[in-house]
Scaffold this motif. Sequence first.
Motif, PDB file in Angstrom:
ATOM      1  N   ALA A  87     -28.158 -13.744  -0.316  1.00 59.44           N
ATOM      2  CA  ALA A  87     -28.218 -14.591  -1.510  1.00 59.44           C
ATOM      3  C   ALA A  87     -27.019 -15.525  -1.623  1.00 59.44           C
ATOM      4  CB  ALA A  87     -28.306 -13.718  -2.758  1.00 59.44           C
ATOM      5  N   THR A  88     -25.878 -15.108  -1.082  1.00 60.92           N
ATOM      6  CA  THR A  88     -24.671 -15.942  -1.151  1.00 60.92           C
ATOM      7  C   THR A  88     -24.492 -16.803   0.098  1.00 60.92           C
ATOM      8  OG1 THR A  88     -23.356 -14.076  -0.320  1.00 60.92           O
ATOM      9  CG2 THR A  88     -23.464 -14.374  -2.716  1.00 60.92           C
ATOM     10  N   GLY A  89     -25.414 -16.698   1.042  1.00 57.56           N
ATOM     11  CA  GLY A  89     -25.341 -17.538   2.235  1.00 57.56           C
ATOM     12  C   GLY A  89     -24.458 -16.998   3.328  1.00 57.56           C
ATOM     13  N   ARG A  90     -23.985 -15.762   3.190  1.00 54.99           N
ATOM     14  CA  ARG A  90     -23.115 -15.201   4.225  1.00 54.99           C
ATOM     15  C   ARG A  90     -23.908 -14.664   5.411  1.00 54.99           C
ATOM     16  NH1 ARG A  90     -20.920 -10.753   2.458  1.00 54.99           N
ATOM     17  NH2 ARG A  90     -21.947 -10.652   0.423  1.00 54.99           N
ATOM     18  N   VAL A  91     -25.171 -14.369   5.191  1.00 58.14           N
ATOM     19  CA  VAL A  91     -26.059 -13.867   6.240  1.00 58.14           C
ATOM     20  C   VAL A  91     -27.257 -14.801   6.323  1.00 58.14           C
ATOM     21  CG1 VAL A  91     -27.676 -12.022   6.832  1.00 58.14           C
ATOM     22  CG2 VAL A  91     -25.355 -11.461   6.104  1.00 58.14           C
ATOM     23  N   GLY A  92     -27.687 -15.107   7.537  1.00 60.48           N
ATOM     24  CA  GLY A  92     -28.761 -16.070   7.745  1.00 60.48           C
ATOM     25  C   GLY A  92     -30.151 -15.460   7.722  1.00 60.48           C
ATOM     26  N   GLY A  93     -31.138 -16.339   7.618  1.00 63.19           N
ATOM     27  CA  GLY A  93     -32.524 -15.911   7.611  1.00 63.19           C
ATOM     28  C   GLY A  93     -32.941 -15.240   8.908  1.00 63.19           C
ATOM     29  N   CYS A  94     -32.399 -15.700  10.028  1.00 59.91           N
ATOM     30  CA  CYS A  94     -32.739 -15.090  11.324  1.00 59.91           C
ATOM     31  C   CYS A  94     -32.319 -13.626  11.350  1.00 59.91           C
ATOM     32  CB  CYS A  94     -32.052 -15.844  12.465  1.00 59.91           C
ATOM     33  SG  CYS A  94     -32.591 -17.548  12.662  1.00 59.91           S
ATOM     34  N   GLN A  95     -31.111 -13.355  10.848  1.00 58.87           N
ATOM     35  CA  GLN A  95     -30.616 -11.990  10.818  1.00 58.87           C
ATOM     36  C   GLN A  95     -31.447 -11.123   9.872  1.00 58.87           C
ATOM     37  OE1 GLN A  95     -28.817 -14.707  10.823  1.00 58.87           O
ATOM     38  NE2 GLN A  95     -27.306 -14.504  12.460  1.00 58.87           N
ATOM     39  N   VAL A  96     -31.793 -11.680   8.718  1.00 57.00           N
ATOM     40  CA  VAL A  96     -32.620 -10.927   7.766  1.00 57.00           C
ATOM     41  C   VAL A  96     -33.988 -10.621   8.361  1.00 57.00           C
ATOM     42  CG1 VAL A  96     -33.825 -11.083   5.546  1.00 57.00           C
ATOM     43  CG2 VAL A  96     -31.435 -11.783   5.714  1.00 57.00           C
ATOM     44  N   ASP A  97     -34.576 -11.587   9.048  1.00 57.15           N
ATOM     45  CA  ASP A  97     -35.880 -11.348   9.678  1.00 57.15           C
ATOM     46  C   ASP A  97     -35.784 -10.238  10.725  1.00 57.15           C
ATOM     47  OD1 ASP A  97     -37.004 -13.324   8.134  1.00 57.15           O
ATOM     48  OD2 ASP A  97     -36.879 -14.864   9.682  1.00 57.15           O
ATOM     49  N   ARG A  98     -34.667 -10.213  11.467  1.00 57.00           N
ATOM     50  CA  ARG A  98     -34.495  -9.159  12.485  1.00 57.00           C
ATOM     51  C   ARG A  98     -34.352  -7.795  11.836  1.00 57.00           C
ATOM     52  NH1 ARG A  98     -35.431  -5.974  15.221  1.00 57.00           N
ATOM     53  NH2 ARG A  98     -34.775  -5.446  17.332  1.00 57.00           N
ATOM     54  N   ILE A  99     -33.598  -7.732  10.762  1.00 57.95           N
ATOM     55  CA  ILE A  99     -33.446  -6.477  10.036  1.00 57.95           C
ATOM     56  C   ILE A  99     -34.792  -6.043   9.463  1.00 57.95           C
ATOM     57  CG2 ILE A  99     -32.385  -5.401   8.014  1.00 57.95           C
ATOM     58  CD1 ILE A  99     -29.958  -7.259   8.506  1.00 57.95           C
ATOM     59  N   ALA A 100     -35.543  -7.003   8.935  1.00 56.55           N
ATOM     60  CA  ALA A 100     -36.842  -6.691   8.330  1.00 56.55           C
ATOM     61  C   ALA A 100     -37.811  -6.120   9.359  1.00 56.55           C
ATOM     62  CB  ALA A 100     -37.428  -7.940   7.683  1.00 56.55           C
ATOM     63  N   ARG A 101     -37.769  -6.628  10.583  1.00 58.92           N
ATOM     64  CA  ARG A 101     -38.655  -6.084  11.626  1.00 58.92           C
ATOM     65  C   ARG A 101     -38.299  -4.634  11.923  1.00 58.92           C
ATOM     66  NH1 ARG A 101     -37.677 -11.072  14.067  1.00 58.92           N
ATOM     67  NH2 ARG A 101     -36.466 -10.139  15.772  1.00 58.92           N
TER      68      ARG A 101
END
Length: 291
Positions: free
Chosen positions: A112-126
């Motif tokens: 939410a604060t922009g410290r972590v990117g969408g690519c990383q979140v998608d990888r965690i979500a998988r």
Amino acid sequence: MSSEVADAQQAAAFDAVSRALDGLAAVGVAPFDAADARVVIAELEVFARRMRSFQVDVVDGVEQRGLHRVDGHASAKVLVRHVAKLSDVEAHRRAQAARALRDLPSVQAAFATGRVGGCQVDRIARAHANRRVRERLCRQDEALALAAEHLAYRRFDGLVGDWVRRMDEDGTCDRDQRAHEDRDAKIVQDLDGGWATTAFCASVQGAELHSIFRAYVEAEFVADWAKARLTHGDETTVEHLERTDAQRRFDALFEIFQRAASAHANADGGSQIVTNIVIDHATYQRQLRRL
């Protein structure tokens, strides 16, 4: 806070964001130099990450409140896909991220604060989608957020993948067995006359193929380097090589096929594999004139 007040505040916030984007568009984002480029890339990335976190939050909000049912949609993912005109892949990606972030508050805050990117979140979500490791993954929330913030994506991807494989040995074995059963290879001609080669296999065969292929690619590089040294001597660099990396990779694959064909011809009961190129007389004459 009443819904009317909330709606008014939300509308004002959207309007402010829109005006800010208009101002940025008027100024432009073309960098002045290399240093400015790094700043612009970083700043825009933070904005993009925060905006994507809002997109994921919307999916979560719709799902949690069941708002998709009002119009008869099967899920929040379907509603968001329909309204935003998303691809199935992108809609699934957002919905999967929304489910994961409910269980990972540290990752969610960093996103939410922009410290972590969408690519990383998608990888965690998988990884979170794997029920066999989900509980243990959630216990790594803070460590995941820290690693996602500071590691390059490729390294982070490898880190998460290795962790999942260690935590889910049975699942890894099952996937590898499925990959072995689904192994395939194709050589297909495109409409423009070119050919595309694809293959898929499990880990052991893949590792063997990779080792063989890498050895042949290295041999092609050595051949190019030796030829270039004859002309440029000790001042030879990769810029002097007559083929690109991509060309050497294909030529290495072609050499593997050629040697396999020769081995087949020389084996007991084997025969030479002959490829006949058939063209009509007009095409032959046209190509002959070009030559």
